[in-house]
Design a protein around this motif. Structure first.
Motif, PDB file in Angstrom:
ATOM      1  N   THR A 386       1.074  -0.947   0.259  1.00  0.00           N
ATOM      2  CA  THR A 386       0.317  -0.183  -0.090  1.00  0.00           C
ATOM      3  C   THR A 386       0.605   1.300   0.205  1.00  0.00           C
ATOM      4  O   THR A 386       2.187   1.269  -0.039  1.00  0.00           O
ATOM      5  CB  THR A 386      -0.707  -0.058   1.619  1.00  0.00           C
ATOM      6  N   SER A 387      -0.109   2.099  -0.129  1.00  0.00           N
ATOM      7  CA  SER A 387       0.719   3.747   0.016  1.00  0.00           C
ATOM      8  C   SER A 387      -1.037   4.431  -0.252  1.00  0.00           C
ATOM      9  O   SER A 387      -1.826   4.002   0.143  1.00  0.00           O
ATOM     10  CB  SER A 387       1.168   4.094  -1.800  1.00  0.00           C
ATOM     11  N   GLU A 388      -0.071   5.678   0.352  1.00  0.00           N
ATOM     12  CA  GLU A 388      -1.236   6.809   0.281  1.00  0.00           C
ATOM     13  C   GLU A 388      -1.649   6.825  -1.360  1.00  0.00           C
ATOM     14  O   GLU A 388      -2.863   8.074  -0.845  1.00  0.00           O
ATOM     15  CB  GLU A 388      -0.488   8.138   0.837  1.00  0.00           C
ATOM     16  N   ASN A 389      -1.430   6.358  -2.018  1.00  0.00           N
ATOM     17  CA  ASN A 389      -2.309   6.472  -3.218  1.00  0.00           C
ATOM     18  C   ASN A 389      -3.278   4.817  -3.197  1.00  0.00           C
ATOM     19  O   ASN A 389      -4.118   5.054  -4.262  1.00  0.00           O
ATOM     20  CB  ASN A 389      -1.616   6.269  -4.298  1.00  0.00           C
ATOM     21  N   SER A 394      -9.949   0.073  -3.076  1.00  0.00           N
ATOM     22  CA  SER A 394      -8.989  -0.791  -2.460  1.00  0.00           C
ATOM     23  C   SER A 394      -8.583  -1.119  -1.330  1.00  0.00           C
ATOM     24  O   SER A 394      -9.037  -1.864  -0.490  1.00  0.00           O
ATOM     25  CB  SER A 394      -7.656   0.500  -2.666  1.00  0.00           C
ATOM     26  N   GLU A 395      -9.247   0.150  -0.261  1.00  0.00           N
ATOM     27  CA  GLU A 395      -9.393   0.134   0.838  1.00  0.00           C
ATOM     28  C   GLU A 395     -10.655  -0.979   1.848  1.00  0.00           C
ATOM     29  O   GLU A 395     -10.652  -1.095   2.528  1.00  0.00           O
ATOM     30  CB  GLU A 395      -9.838   1.075   1.975  1.00  0.00           C
ATOM     31  N   ALA A 396     -11.512  -0.972   0.653  1.00  0.00           N
ATOM     32  CA  ALA A 396     -12.864  -1.701   1.159  1.00  0.00           C
ATOM     33  C   ALA A 396     -12.431  -3.297   0.828  1.00  0.00           C
ATOM     34  O   ALA A 396     -12.728  -3.765   1.844  1.00  0.00           O
ATOM     35  CB  ALA A 396     -13.494  -1.313  -0.446  1.00  0.00           C
ATOM     36  N   ILE A 397     -12.020  -3.468   0.654  1.00  0.00           N
ATOM     37  CA  ILE A 397     -10.788  -4.991   0.168  1.00  0.00           C
ATOM     38  C   ILE A 397     -10.698  -5.296   1.347  1.00  0.00           C
ATOM     39  O   ILE A 397     -10.288  -6.479   2.397  1.00  0.00           O
ATOM     40  CB  ILE A 397      -9.892  -4.841  -0.744  1.00  0.00           C
ATOM     41  N   ILE A 398      -9.527  -4.221   1.963  1.00  0.00           N
ATOM     42  CA  ILE A 398      -8.663  -4.808   3.283  1.00  0.00           C
ATOM     43  C   ILE A 398      -9.842  -4.785   4.764  1.00  0.00           C
ATOM     44  O   ILE A 398      -9.837  -5.379   5.536  1.00  0.00           O
ATOM     45  CB  ILE A 398      -7.936  -3.383   3.376  1.00  0.00           C
ATOM     46  N   ASN A 399     -10.593  -3.705   4.402  1.00  0.00           N
ATOM     47  CA  ASN A 399     -11.579  -3.635   5.374  1.00  0.00           C
ATOM     48  C   ASN A 399     -13.024  -4.961   5.474  1.00  0.00           C
ATOM     49  O   ASN A 399     -13.119  -5.333   6.307  1.00  0.00           O
ATOM     50  CB  ASN A 399     -12.874  -2.259   5.284  1.00  0.00           C
ATOM     51  N   THR A 415      -2.863   4.266   3.772  1.00  0.00           N
ATOM     52  CA  THR A 415      -3.327   4.303   2.837  1.00  0.00           C
ATOM     53  C   THR A 415      -3.769   5.782   2.900  1.00  0.00           C
ATOM     54  O   THR A 415      -4.173   6.536   3.791  1.00  0.00           O
ATOM     55  CB  THR A 415      -4.745   3.734   2.508  1.00  0.00           C
ATOM     56  N   CYS A 416      -4.473   5.958   1.943  1.00  0.00           N
ATOM     57  CA  CYS A 416      -5.668   7.687   1.736  1.00  0.00           C
ATOM     58  C   CYS A 416      -6.848   7.633   2.522  1.00  0.00           C
ATOM     59  O   CYS A 416      -6.531   9.203   3.472  1.00  0.00           O
ATOM     60  CB  CYS A 416      -5.754   7.290   0.643  1.00  0.00           C
ATOM     61  N   GLY A 417      -7.213   6.569   3.253  1.00  0.00           N
ATOM     62  CA  GLY A 417      -8.140   7.301   4.181  1.00  0.00           C
ATOM     63  C   GLY A 417      -9.330   7.863   2.911  1.00  0.00           C
ATOM     64  O   GLY A 417      -9.766   9.069   3.697  1.00  0.00           O
ATOM     65  N   LYS A 418      -9.827   6.483   2.194  1.00  0.00           N
ATOM     66  CA  LYS A 418     -11.588   6.934   1.656  1.00  0.00           C
ATOM     67  C   LYS A 418     -12.202   6.096   2.435  1.00  0.00           C
ATOM     68  O   LYS A 418     -13.035   5.106   1.607  1.00  0.00           O
ATOM     69  CB  LYS A 418     -11.075   7.461   0.271  1.00  0.00           C
ATOM     70  N   SER A 449     -10.723   7.310   7.826  1.00  0.00           N
ATOM     71  CA  SER A 449     -10.641   8.093   7.115  1.00  0.00           C
ATOM     72  C   SER A 449      -9.072   9.214   7.469  1.00  0.00           C
ATOM     73  O   SER A 449      -9.236   9.693   6.891  1.00  0.00           O
ATOM     74  CB  SER A 449     -11.990   9.701   7.662  1.00  0.00           C
ATOM     75  N   ASP A 450      -8.387   8.813   8.194  1.00  0.00           N
ATOM     76  CA  ASP A 450      -6.862   8.772   8.211  1.00  0.00           C
ATOM     77  C   ASP A 450      -6.176   7.937   7.356  1.00  0.00           C
ATOM     78  O   ASP A 450      -5.083   7.565   7.132  1.00  0.00           O
ATOM     79  CB  ASP A 450      -6.638   9.480   9.666  1.00  0.00           C
ATOM     80  N   GLY A 451      -6.284   6.388   6.731  1.00  0.00           N
ATOM     81  CA  GLY A 451      -6.190   5.639   6.647  1.00  0.00           C
ATOM     82  C   GLY A 451      -6.341   4.133   7.322  1.00  0.00           C
ATOM     83  O   GLY A 451      -6.212   4.196   8.501  1.00  0.00           O
ATOM     84  N   PHE A 452      -5.665   3.498   6.839  1.00  0.00           N
ATOM     85  CA  PHE A 452      -5.182   2.090   7.228  1.00  0.00           C
ATOM     86  C   PHE A 452      -3.696   1.851   7.064  1.00  0.00           C
ATOM     87  O   PHE A 452      -2.892   2.291   6.792  1.00  0.00           O
ATOM     88  CB  PHE A 452      -5.391   1.041   6.744  1.00  0.00           C
TER      89      PHE A 452
END
Length: 534
Positions: A386-389, A394-399, A415-418, A449-452
């Motif tokens: 991962t990165s801040e991009n 993509s974060e939904a896959i993790i969550n 991650t970007c936090g979205k 919201s601040d990312g993983f």
């Protein structure tokens, strides 16, 4: 703000991310495929009263410049009729009141006082800040509808087929190739590989040049056939070479470098670079997982470092293909809309039962995939790079996987936090993106919201086990020596991050043992959000 899909604005320094783009003036109606304006139609709905809202259907498709012809999204004639700027603005106002997640935080302003619908849309959001000081709503966009359709359905845009990584936002600026949209490189010169550094564009020095317009238009061309001259320092070289790049329609190849790596202990580790949750990704992901399944991989390293998101349903398909039997009877993500819609999806009218882990294909592009059983690796843990991009879908896959107790090990950066998403809404030739829902997993968690964060200290489920390590632009993606992939392999073998020697980028072209953090790879809206389809 209106997003120009193939362009990032530079203003003395790199303006990082799509949020730096300037809005185009002139209002909401698109000029493409439009008919002539009607002779002074009368606005509908009466005069404005504070906090008094008519249904958005009162104003929908009433356009300053109504389009004619066939709507490619529906295959039917455009529904546009002659209207006024006030009609278009009233639709935005009522739609936002109905659907915006934080609708109560919008200041109600007279739509008749704005002669630019895009400027009015910019006011229809919250301006509150998060506890960390970031904008609560950083994801308020518009895109011309014809461009949006082209991007999401085919992955086609005008450019070189290069995604640039911006390593420094202030002079001396730096930009290198992050990856190529086609794994093979297409017709690009051989020196254009990951890690190649941009020295100048059309004679303007990238590091210190004042002519930012030349840099901007050269790196992000808008028109098919444009050519620009670049000075490039190839990866691993101290020699600067001159190349001419010609813009053309480019189709993004969202899944690349699918491979199996065998560790020293004989463990089979699958790897894939997944860059975009666009419609064409469905078939490519199925092929990739089928290949890895045939190799009997025991672990998967999913490289999401440049994946800004896209269709949530693609994420739900991939999550099933990773976890398989672990997903039975579970929900991937539940959308939570504003408090006016506690039980029903206001866009589709369906009950809020959540997005499932799809075990059969949805047929985004290839309709023959619809209903076909998806392959699966049946893994109980996943490694993500991962990165801040890494954003949104993509974060939904993790969550989503963590919500069903699949272990996720995170290698890279926060991650970007979205955790938010939307259904794109077209009106009068402009597609509007206003946050309509937040997504939570099967355990009810969605507060990231601040990312993983790998080895995070939030004290919440946004803290993931893993290793903090920067990006390695001195090795190709998928190479077992590339720092993040190497760290994942070491973790698989030892359970620890290890002391990975990282070849990173330097101004001299020589290698340094210093990984790059905060490298920004800016993408179009279709490739950087959590998007639902009706």
């Amino acid at each position: 703000m209106e997003i120009r899909l193939s362009k990032l604005a530079l203003a003395g320094v790199f303006t990082l991310g799509a949020l730096g783009l300037a809005a185009c003036g002139g209002g909401g109606s698109s000029d493409s495929d439009s008919g002539s304006e009607s002779a002074s139609p009368t606005p509908v709905g009466g005069t404005w009263e504070v906090d008094n809202f008519l249904p958005s259907t009162t104003y929908v498709n009433r356009c300053v410049s109504p389009r004619s012809g066939t709507d490619p999204a529906t295959g039917s004639a455009y529904a546009d009729v002659a209207g006024t700027r006030e009609d278009e603005n009233n639709w935005l106002r009522s739609m936002s009141n109905e659907l915006y997640l934080w609708y109560e935080e919008i200041e109600d302003q007279d739509p008749a006082s704005f002669d630019d619908s895009l400027a009015y849309f910019e006011e229809l959001k919250t301006f509150a800040l998060t506890p960390s000081g970031r904008e609560k709503d950083r994801f308020h966009y518009t895109v011309p509808s014809d461009e949006w359709y082209s991007q999401t359905e085919s992955g086609v845009y005008v450019g070189y087929g290069i995604q640039w990584a911006l390593l420094s936002s202030t002079p001396p600026r730096k930009a290198v190739v992050a990856y190529l949209d086609e794994e093979s490189g297409g017709d690009l010169p051989d020196i254009m590989t990951r890690g190649a550094e941009v020295i100048s564009v059309d004679g303007v020095d990238l590091a210190y040049g004042d002519d930012v317009d030349t840099l901007n238009y050269g790196m992000w061309p808008e028109n098919d056939g444009e050519s620009h001259v670049f000075e490039i320092r190839p990866l691993g070289s101290s020699t600067i070479e001159t190349v001419t790049l010609v813009a053309s329609p480019v189709q993004s190849d969202p899944v690349q470098y699918v491979k199996t790596e065998v560790t020293d202990s004989g463990r089979k580790v699958g790897y894939m670079l997944f860059n975009d949750h666009i419609a064409t990704a469905e078939a490519e992901l199925i092929d990739a997982v089928t290949e890895l399944e045939s190799e009997s991989v025991e672990e998967l390293v999913l490289d999401l470092r440049y994946n800004g998101g896209g269709y949530l349903d693609i994420a739900a398909e991939l999550a099933y293909m990773i976890a398989g039997d672990n997903t039975v009877g579970q929900v991937f993500e539940i959308a939570q809309f504003n408090d006016q819609h506690p039980e029903t999806n206001p866009i589709t009218g369906a009950p809020l039962d959540g997005t499932p882990f799809y075990s059969t294909g949805l047929g985004f592009v290839d309709e023959s995939l619809y209903g076909e059983e998806l392959p699966t690796l049946n893994l109980s843990r996943l490694f993500v790079l991962t990165s801040e991009n890494t954003c949104s879908a993509s974060e939904a896959i993790i969550n989503g996987l963590r919500g069903i107790d699949v272990e996720v090990i995170q290698i890279g950066e926060t991650t970007c936090g979205k955790p938010y998403g939307f259904y794109p809404l077209d009106n009068c030739g402009t597609t509007y993106f206003t946050i309509q829902f937040s997504g939570v997993n099967a355990k009810g968690f969605g507060d990231y919201s601040d990312g993983f964060m790998p080895n995070g200290d939030y004290g919440t489920d946004a803290d993931l086990p893993g290793c903090v390590i920067g990006d390695d632009f001195d090795n190709l993606l998928g190479d077992a020596d590339e720092a993040r992939f190497a760290t994942a392999l070491n973790y698989i073998e030892t359970g620890e991050c290890g002391d990975i020697s990282t070849s990173a980028f330097s101004t001299s072209g020589e290698s340094e043992d210093a990984p790059i953090f905060n490298a920004r790879v800016t993408k179009e809206v279709s490739r950087s959000n959590r998007i639902m389809v009706k």
